[in-house]
Design an enzyme around this catalytic site. Structure first.
Site, short mmCIF file in Angstrom:
data_model
loop_
_atom_site.label_atom_id
_atom_site.label_comp_id
_atom_site.label_asym_id
_atom_site.label_seq_id
_atom_site.Cartn_x
_atom_site.Cartn_y
_atom_site.Cartn_z
N HIS A 1 -56.73 -7.52 -19.83
CA HIS A 1 -57.45 -8.74 -19.45
C HIS A 1 -56.94 -9.90 -20.29
O HIS A 1 -56.70 -9.76 -21.48
CB HIS A 1 -58.96 -8.59 -19.62
N HIS B 1 -57.93 -13.44 -21.77
CA HIS B 1 -59.05 -14.33 -22.07
C HIS B 1 -58.55 -15.77 -21.90
O HIS B 1 -57.52 -16.14 -22.49
CB HIS B 1 -59.51 -14.19 -23.52
P1 AMP Z 1 -61.30 -7.31 -25.70
O1 AMP Z 1 -61.89 -7.29 -27.08
O2 AMP Z 1 -60.07 -8.16 -25.61
O3 AMP Z 1 -61.11 -5.93 -25.13
O4 AMP Z 1 -62.38 -8.07 -24.80
C1 AMP Z 1 -63.29 -7.45 -23.95
C2 AMP Z 1 -64.15 -8.55 -23.40
O5 AMP Z 1 -64.84 -8.07 -22.27
C3 AMP Z 1 -65.20 -9.06 -24.40
O6 AMP Z 1 -65.01 -10.46 -24.60
C4 AMP Z 1 -66.52 -8.75 -23.69
O7 AMP Z 1 -67.50 -9.73 -23.93
C5 AMP Z 1 -66.09 -8.69 -22.23
N1 AMP Z 1 -66.94 -7.89 -21.36
C6 AMP Z 1 -67.33 -6.60 -21.54
N2 AMP Z 1 -68.10 -6.19 -20.52
C7 AMP Z 1 -68.20 -7.24 -19.66
C8 AMP Z 1 -68.87 -7.45 -18.41
N3 AMP Z 1 -69.59 -6.48 -17.84
N4 AMP Z 1 -68.76 -8.66 -17.83
C9 AMP Z 1 -68.03 -9.64 -18.39
N5 AMP Z 1 -67.38 -9.51 -19.56
C10 AMP Z 1 -67.46 -8.33 -20.19
#
Ligand code: AMP
Length: 118
Positions: free
Chosen positions: A101, A103
């Site tokens: 993903h 950001h």
């Molecule tokens: P990372 O630390 O780069 O793996 O980021 C994972 C991101 O996914 C975090 O910023 C979380 O807040 C986000 N996240 C996890 N579950 C969800 C969800 N159901 N909907 C939207 N964002 C999510």
């Protein structure tokens, strides 16, 4: 076979998310725990667990993630002031969800790129 994450359920609209964009290659939705006024996640529709797993055949989706980031930044009104695109890979980067993903964060000054803490 890599295991699906919650993001696959968001792509298939099996669980709620604030989806801002979806096409045949990528999906973009607001991060549930926003770290900035704009915090959007842009993901490929097919599961790639980490950046280390990228194959040449993924390049079309990865390129689309970039162009969708630029489009959403314009729509959010943050393109001119600026924003940051972040991709975390594995433990040292703090990756929590093992479905690549990007950001997209912005909406105020974001400070130094990296924390000096170790
Ligand atoms: P990372 O630390 O780069 O793996 O980021 C994972 C991101 O996914 C975090 O910023 C979380 O807040 C986000 N996240 C996890 N579950 C969800 C969800 N159901 N909907 C939207 N964002 C999510």
């Amino acid at each position: 076979m890599a295991e699906e994450t919650i993001f696959s359920k968001i792509i298939r609209r099996e669980i709620p998310a604030d989806i801002l964009f979806q096409d045949e290659l990528v999906t973009a939705f607001r991060d549930i725990s926003a770290q900035a006024p704009t915090h959007i996640l842009i993901i490929p529709n097919h599961l790639i667990p980490t950046i280390n797993d990228i194959k040449a055949s993924d390049e079309k989706a990865l390129g689309r993630m970039m162009s969708v980031a630029a489009k959403l930044a314009r729509e959010e009104g943050i393109a001119e002031d600026g924003y940051r695109l972040i991709l975390n890979c594995n433990e040292h980067a703090g990756q929590e969800v093992f479905h690549i993903h990007m950001h997209l964060v912005g909406g105020h000054s974001l400070g130094p790129m990296l924390s000096k803490k170790r």
